[in-house]
Design a protein around this motif. Structure first.
Motif, PDB file in Angstrom:
ATOM      1  N   LYS A  38      32.191 -46.415 -45.562  1.00  0.00           N
ATOM      2  CA  LYS A  38      31.344 -46.281 -44.371  1.00  0.00           C
ATOM      3  C   LYS A  38      30.481 -47.516 -44.126  1.00  0.00           C
ATOM      4  O   LYS A  38      30.243 -47.883 -42.977  1.00  0.00           O
ATOM      5  CB  LYS A  38      30.469 -45.026 -44.487  1.00  0.00           C
ATOM      6  CG  LYS A  38      31.268 -43.727 -44.298  1.00  0.00           C
ATOM      7  CD  LYS A  38      30.399 -42.500 -44.496  1.00  0.00           C
ATOM      8  CE  LYS A  38      31.177 -41.224 -44.172  1.00  0.00           C
ATOM      9  NZ  LYS A  38      30.372 -40.008 -44.400  1.00  0.00           N
ATOM     10  N   GLY A  41      32.673 -50.571 -42.737  1.00  0.00           N
ATOM     11  CA  GLY A  41      33.425 -50.400 -41.501  1.00  0.00           C
ATOM     12  C   GLY A  41      34.882 -50.045 -41.747  1.00  0.00           C
ATOM     13  O   GLY A  41      35.662 -49.949 -40.806  1.00  0.00           O
ATOM     14  N   ALA A  43      35.997 -47.211 -43.018  1.00  0.00           N
ATOM     15  CA  ALA A  43      36.261 -45.790 -42.785  1.00  0.00           C
ATOM     16  C   ALA A  43      36.851 -45.610 -41.389  1.00  0.00           C
ATOM     17  O   ALA A  43      36.253 -46.026 -40.407  1.00  0.00           O
ATOM     18  CB  ALA A  43      34.962 -44.991 -42.921  1.00  0.00           C
ATOM     19  N   LYS A  44      38.014 -45.004 -41.328  1.00  0.00           N
ATOM     20  CA  LYS A  44      38.648 -44.748 -40.028  1.00  0.00           C
ATOM     21  C   LYS A  44      38.362 -43.312 -39.612  1.00  0.00           C
ATOM     22  O   LYS A  44      38.932 -42.365 -40.167  1.00  0.00           O
ATOM     23  CB  LYS A  44      40.163 -44.974 -40.114  1.00  0.00           C
ATOM     24  CG  LYS A  44      40.556 -46.438 -40.309  1.00  0.00           C
ATOM     25  CD  LYS A  44      40.515 -47.218 -38.995  1.00  0.00           C
ATOM     26  CE  LYS A  44      40.906 -48.675 -39.230  1.00  0.00           C
ATOM     27  NZ  LYS A  44      40.597 -49.547 -38.094  1.00  0.00           N
ATOM     28  N   TYR A  45      37.473 -43.165 -38.656  1.00  0.00           N
ATOM     29  CA  TYR A  45      37.206 -41.855 -38.060  1.00  0.00           C
ATOM     30  C   TYR A  45      38.360 -41.550 -37.109  1.00  0.00           C
ATOM     31  O   TYR A  45      39.130 -42.451 -36.736  1.00  0.00           O
ATOM     32  CB  TYR A  45      35.878 -41.886 -37.311  1.00  0.00           C
ATOM     33  CG  TYR A  45      34.683 -42.115 -38.212  1.00  0.00           C
ATOM     34  CD1 TYR A  45      34.430 -43.381 -38.749  1.00  0.00           C
ATOM     35  CD2 TYR A  45      33.824 -41.082 -38.553  1.00  0.00           C
ATOM     36  CE1 TYR A  45      33.361 -43.597 -39.590  1.00  0.00           C
ATOM     37  CE2 TYR A  45      32.737 -41.292 -39.395  1.00  0.00           C
ATOM     38  CZ  TYR A  45      32.515 -42.542 -39.912  1.00  0.00           C
ATOM     39  OH  TYR A  45      31.451 -42.758 -40.748  1.00  0.00           O
ATOM     40  N   SER A  47      38.228 -41.128 -34.040  1.00  0.00           N
ATOM     41  CA  SER A  47      38.078 -41.947 -32.845  1.00  0.00           C
ATOM     42  C   SER A  47      38.470 -43.405 -33.092  1.00  0.00           C
ATOM     43  O   SER A  47      38.521 -44.198 -32.159  1.00  0.00           O
ATOM     44  CB  SER A  47      36.624 -41.887 -32.353  1.00  0.00           C
ATOM     45  OG  SER A  47      35.751 -42.315 -33.382  1.00  0.00           O
ATOM     46  N   ASP A  48      38.698 -43.756 -34.346  1.00  0.00           N
ATOM     47  CA  ASP A  48      39.124 -45.124 -34.671  1.00  0.00           C
ATOM     48  C   ASP A  48      40.645 -45.223 -34.814  1.00  0.00           C
ATOM     49  O   ASP A  48      41.169 -46.306 -35.109  1.00  0.00           O
ATOM     50  CB  ASP A  48      38.479 -45.581 -35.989  1.00  0.00           C
ATOM     51  CG  ASP A  48      36.963 -45.678 -35.883  1.00  0.00           C
ATOM     52  OD1 ASP A  48      36.458 -45.930 -34.770  1.00  0.00           O
ATOM     53  OD2 ASP A  48      36.290 -45.505 -36.912  1.00  0.00           O
ATOM     54  N   ILE A  50      43.363 -45.945 -33.363  1.00  0.00           N
ATOM     55  CA  ILE A  50      43.944 -46.555 -32.174  1.00  0.00           C
ATOM     56  C   ILE A  50      45.342 -47.022 -32.564  1.00  0.00           C
ATOM     57  O   ILE A  50      45.528 -48.086 -33.142  1.00  0.00           O
ATOM     58  CB  ILE A  50      43.036 -47.687 -31.673  1.00  0.00           C
ATOM     59  CG1 ILE A  50      41.693 -47.066 -31.245  1.00  0.00           C
ATOM     60  CG2 ILE A  50      43.676 -48.428 -30.505  1.00  0.00           C
ATOM     61  CD1 ILE A  50      40.532 -47.988 -31.363  1.00  0.00           C
ATOM     62  N   GLU A 166      29.808 -39.549 -32.964  1.00  0.00           N
ATOM     63  CA  GLU A 166      31.226 -39.556 -32.621  1.00  0.00           C
ATOM     64  C   GLU A 166      31.453 -38.364 -31.706  1.00  0.00           C
ATOM     65  O   GLU A 166      31.143 -37.229 -32.084  1.00  0.00           O
ATOM     66  CB  GLU A 166      32.129 -39.431 -33.853  1.00  0.00           C
ATOM     67  CG  GLU A 166      33.605 -39.446 -33.470  1.00  0.00           C
ATOM     68  CD  GLU A 166      34.562 -39.245 -34.650  1.00  0.00           C
ATOM     69  OE1 GLU A 166      35.610 -39.889 -34.683  1.00  0.00           O
ATOM     70  OE2 GLU A 166      34.263 -38.428 -35.533  1.00  0.00           O
ATOM     71  N   VAL A 213      34.042 -37.634 -40.233  1.00  0.00           N
ATOM     72  CA  VAL A 213      33.598 -37.037 -38.974  1.00  0.00           C
ATOM     73  C   VAL A 213      32.233 -37.616 -38.611  1.00  0.00           C
ATOM     74  O   VAL A 213      31.318 -37.591 -39.432  1.00  0.00           O
ATOM     75  CB  VAL A 213      33.454 -35.505 -39.087  1.00  0.00           C
ATOM     76  CG1 VAL A 213      33.231 -34.900 -37.707  1.00  0.00           C
ATOM     77  CG2 VAL A 213      34.658 -34.893 -39.754  1.00  0.00           C
ATOM     78  N   GLY A 214      32.122 -38.116 -37.401  1.00  0.00           N
ATOM     79  CA  GLY A 214      30.857 -38.728 -36.973  1.00  0.00           C
ATOM     80  C   GLY A 214      29.867 -37.717 -36.445  1.00  0.00           C
ATOM     81  O   GLY A 214      29.412 -37.798 -35.313  1.00  0.00           O
TER      82      GLY A 214
END
Lengths: 692, 213
Positions: A38, A41, A43-45, A47-48, A50, A166, A213-214
């Motif tokens: 975290k 940067g 950490a892939k949430y 929403s990340d 892509i 998020e 989870v954000g």
């Protein structure tokens, strides 16, 4: 997870600035296991996620509280290169933010551009935007004939949005006969249960993943939601990954909220500080939602004798509520505690003495005694006696929470190479669930935490509970400990068989296997005796133990009577939660609950335009959340008196805060602010009222 | 160090200047002349867009070339073109600091910065702070003091804190509160963020009371 990154850092990182809590948990020094991911940067949430060749979509929404969509002209939007699908159906809408269709395109920027290019003709309809549009403020009555004094007042709280940083939604990658669902959710299992149909796949053919989870605070419970459902359909239709996340405005409008409330009270008191009875009428402003507006007053923490209670949910043109960190409690505690402070003033009693007498459970009395000393209650001046511009006030709030039974499913695998896997299909929404599962496993086996890898956030793992009702730890921790103990037992059996001894002779401590208390084998060497399959312990329940979740908070505040600005200075937050697993994340839960409570008390308010029902502040500058510069010093106190069971901690510390702050402001300025948030205009108006 | 307000290449400022002038001229002597003047005002550079245009900058020490529309923000480029998703888009209008990045030594919200405005600039995102397998002291202090919960605001806070400590190496608590006032955390980790920032600047964290008998 730490393994995601090239950076490795020890999780054993002692701190010493909260001496009161040291030595009161299973693990005082561990930093959260997903911390490195975290802070770098990595950490892939959801929403990340892509993914290559993704299409992006958002809902098109009604811009008014009530309006009928008469016609849709999407010719200009369709001309934009890269717009894939526009599907909008005329209909009548009942709240600002209600979806009427969606736009899908090759980038999120194109989606925004296409939505702006739409030409939708709306016919506005009459709206109701608050409880008092339907219900008149009425004073409660009740039986107060035996009272020396009666007190009556009306309190209200606004709609608070969860404002998870998020937003809601996720990504679906449909490969035809299989799919992967990246969900921003508080319930990995509940997404699994609801996403099969829109995917057109059997449960065996897709996986729901939720590594990070954000934030959720209750709003991301209850299945895939409309965002993931749309993503599933789009991904299936276009054979591309589909990314559907709300934007900030969508998040305020259509992903739930803490409903507004109005509480009308009348209580009768004796001069000695006992309450003889009364009546409490509550109203919950549920928007278009059906139910969910309950206000938990009387809380049951105080002895009110014969108090009648009647609740009514009231509809208006606003998005419906969802569970929000102790649903029904902060708004109730605000009314209850401020009512008690006002009543105390009527009979000339110090509210500390009054509440200490009225409260039912001795634990609250002990907590009050401790908190009063820590906050410096003896410096408190009598309400209404200060004349200076800067006035200091003190307030008390209380909160309580029920408990949950052990459950869920957990597995612990001890591998032949000595690595240990801790597996359960829950999710870490910021609570520290990943870390506590690791600590439970390491502690039960007797090995350092660094030997353990925690697997959570996947629907293919043994199913766990949703992160709601503050039940995740009480449910899963005992179960994980039981699974770990079973796996350890199996390992010791193998060692006993191999060496011709009895399994009872063996134990594990600090990563060393002992036989009759003497070193037998290093952990790795012991595990090497296993077959390549290792051993697996699994459990679906465990030992609930003893303990409970109760809290008392004290707040010291300074009010600037020239500007009306409230400055919280110091908070003592005493909280029991049974046996503490991880000190740092537990303290963080308490601090976070307090901060959200202060934010609720001072700033937050979803404002709907009275004429057209549109939300006037659907952003983060006019829907203000408490920021660094608004912060008091907060001291979280873990109240642990030999409790053995793991109990709830997420929601309880959010209950007393707004109440304690309102009481402190009342003490400072001599006039109650009965309607949250306590903005400067209300403070100045209250001061005016007090002066006249 | 180049001034981020005057980067090489196309800038919003020169675009605005160009439009302003050409609007006046258009009424006098027609479109062609206005365009000619506009080109001259833009110091010989051709107007670019609205379609995708190539641009270069350095991100975390690595030269990057992307093809973006001029209306694209830096936050969008970082996330959608470069996969640097540590930079979060949270409020998307400069109210939360979730997209904080350091551009030529200056802290900026990437959601409020057009990618074109930083052509040629040196950009540091949260991914660029840990070097050679070693965390930045700010990151390590955040970890130690549990200055994060869900972690979604964390990259923004860490970048903002790093930038702040570059400018003010030993801040007071009040300075920290004000300097980080542009960032929002919803889980409520500020207390621990203050302690982490104090520790990262070589100062003692705020002590709680020892307790009462």
């Amino acid at each position: 997870m730490a393994s995601d990154t090239a950076v490795s850092i020890p999780t054993n990182m002692p701190t010493t600035n909260r001496p009161m809590n040291l030595g009161q948990s299973m693990d005082d020094n561990t930093s959260r296991l997903d911390g490195v991911a975290k802070i770098t940067g990595a950490a892939k949430y959801s929403s990340d996620m892509i993914l290559p060749n993704s299409l992006f979509a958002r809902f098109v929404r009604c811009p008014f509280g009530a309006a009928s969509l008469e016609s849709v002209d999407d010719a200009d939007a369709k001309k934009i290169d890269g717009v894939i699908e526009i599907d909008i159906q005329p209909k009548e809408c009942q709240y600002d933010g209600q979806p009427v269709g969606h736009v899908a395109a090759n980038s999120p920027m194109l989606v925004d551009r296409a939505i702006k290019a739409l030409n939708l003709k709306w016919k506005k309809l009459p709206v109701k935007t608050q409880i008092t549009d339907t219900v008149k403020e009425e004073i409660a009555k009740g039986d107060v004939k035996d009272a020396d004094v009666t007190f009556a007042a009306v309190y209200s709280t606004p709609v608070q949005t969860h404002s998870s940083l998020e937003t809601h939604g996720g990504v679906v990658d449909h490969h035809g006969d299989k799919a992967t669902v990246y969900a921003s959710t508080q319930g990995t299992s509940s997404v699994r249960d609801g996403i099969g149909e829109p995917l057109g796949l059997k449960a065996s053919d897709f996986e729901v993943i939720c590594e990070y989870v954000g934030g959720g605070f209750g709003s991301k419970l209850g299945g895939p939601g409309k965002e993931l459902t749309l993503a599933a359909k789009l991904s299936q239709k276009f054979k591309r990954p589909a990314y559907v996340m709300c934007n900030r405005a969508d998040e305020h409008l259509d992903t739930g909220n803490r409903p507004s409330s109005m509480t009308s009270v009348q209580i009768g008191l004796k001069k000695d500080g006992s309450v003889v009875g009364g009546e409490i009428l509550t109203y919950g402003g549920t928007g278009v939602g059906k139910g969910g507006g309950g206000v938990s007053i009387p809380s049951g923490r105080y002895n009110f004798q014969n108090v009648n209670k009647k609740h009514t949910d009231v509809s208006f043109n606003g998005g419906g509520p969802r569970p929000f960190r102790a649903p029904g409690h902060p708004q109730a505690a605000f009314a209850e505690e401020l009512m008690l402070d006002e009543a105390a003033a009527l009979i000339g009693m110090d509210p500390f003495t009054f509440k200490r007498k009225l409260v039912k459970d001795d634990v609250y009395r002990e907590m009050m005694d401790m908190g009063a000393k820590l906050i410096g209650w003896s410096d408190r001046k009598e309400t209404g006696t200060q004349k200076s511009a800067m006035r200091t006030g003190y307030g008390i709030g209380t909160g309580g929470w029920g408990s949950a039974n052990p459950g869920g499913n957990a597995e612990v695998v001890i591998h032949q190479d000595g690595s240990v896997e801790s597996r359960t299909g829950t999710q870490d929404i910021g609570t520290g669930q990943r870390t506590t599962m690791g600590i439970c496993t390491a502690d039960s086996i007797g090995i350092p935490l660094s030997f353990v890898t925690v697997q959570i956030g996947r629907s293919t793992l043994p199913p766990g509970p949703g992160s709601g009702g503050s039940v995740t730890s009480p449910t899963t921790a005992p179960t994980m400990m039981a699974a770990a103990a079973q796996a350890k037992g199996k390992l010791l059996d193998v060692l006993a068989k191999g060496s011709g001894g009895d399994a009872n002779e063996f134990s594990v401590k600090d990563g060393v296997v002992l036989r009759k208390g003497e070193k037998f084998l290093a952990w790795k060497d012991a595990c090497a005796k296993l077959t390549p399959d290792g051993v697996t312990g699994s459990a679906s329940t465990g030992d609930g133990g003893k303990g409970n979740s109760q809290g008392v908070q004290f707040i010291k505040v300074v009010v600037d009577c020239e500007t009306g600005i409230v400055h919280p200075k110091h908070v003592i937050a005493i909280q029991s939660c049974g046996r503490v697993i991880c000190r740092k994340t537990a303290e963080s839960q308490i601090i976070g609950g307090v901060i959200q409570g202060i934010s609720y008390a001072m700033f937050e308010n979803k404002i709907l335009d009275r004429n057209n029902g549109a939300m006037v502040n659907p952003n983060l500058e006019w829907y203000k959340i408490l920021g660094p510069n608004d912060m008091p010093h907060i001291e979280p106190v873990l109240w642990w008196h030999g409790q053995t069971g793991v109990k709830s901690l997420g929601e309880p510390p959010n209950i007393p805060t707004a109440a304690a702050l309102a009481c402190a402001v009342y003490n400072a300025i001599g006039a109650p602010i009965r309607h949250l948030p306590m903005t400067p205009d209300k403070v100045l108006k209250a001061l005016e009222g007090a002066a006249s | 160090m180049p001034d981020p307000n005057q980067p090489p290449g196309f800038s919003r400022r020169s675009f605005m200047k160009t439009v302003g002038v050409s609007a006046t001229v258009t009424t006098l002597s027609g479109l062609a002349e206005a365009h000619a003047l506009a080109r001259e005002q833009a110091e010989g550079e051709a107007l670019q867009g609205p379609g995708p245009v190539k641009m270069k900058f350095t991100v975390n020490g690595k030269a990057s070339e992307v093809s973006v529309e001029p209306s694209t923000t830096l936050a969008e480029v970082l996330r959608y073109s470069l996969g640097l998703t540590g930079t979060k888009i949270i409020c998307d209008r400069g109210a939360c600091g979730g997209c904080s990045v350091i551009i030529d030594g200056k802290l900026l919200n990437a959601c409020m910065t057009l990618a074109f405005d930083v052509a040629g600039a040196k950009i540091t995102t949260v991914e660029g702070l840990a070097q050679g397998g070693k965390l930045d002291p700010v990151q390590e202090s955040f970890l130690r003091h549990d200055a994060l919960q869900c972690g979604y605001c964390t990259p923004g806070f860490i970048v903002a804190t790093r930038s702040f400590l570059n400018d003010v190496p030993k801040p007071t608590l009040d300075q920290i509160k004000k300097a980080l006032g542009g960032n929002i955390c919803r889980c409520g980790t500020y207390t621990n963020i203050f302690n982490a920032t104090l520790e990262a600047s070589g100062q003692a964290p705020i002590m709680d009371q020892k307790g009462v008998s």
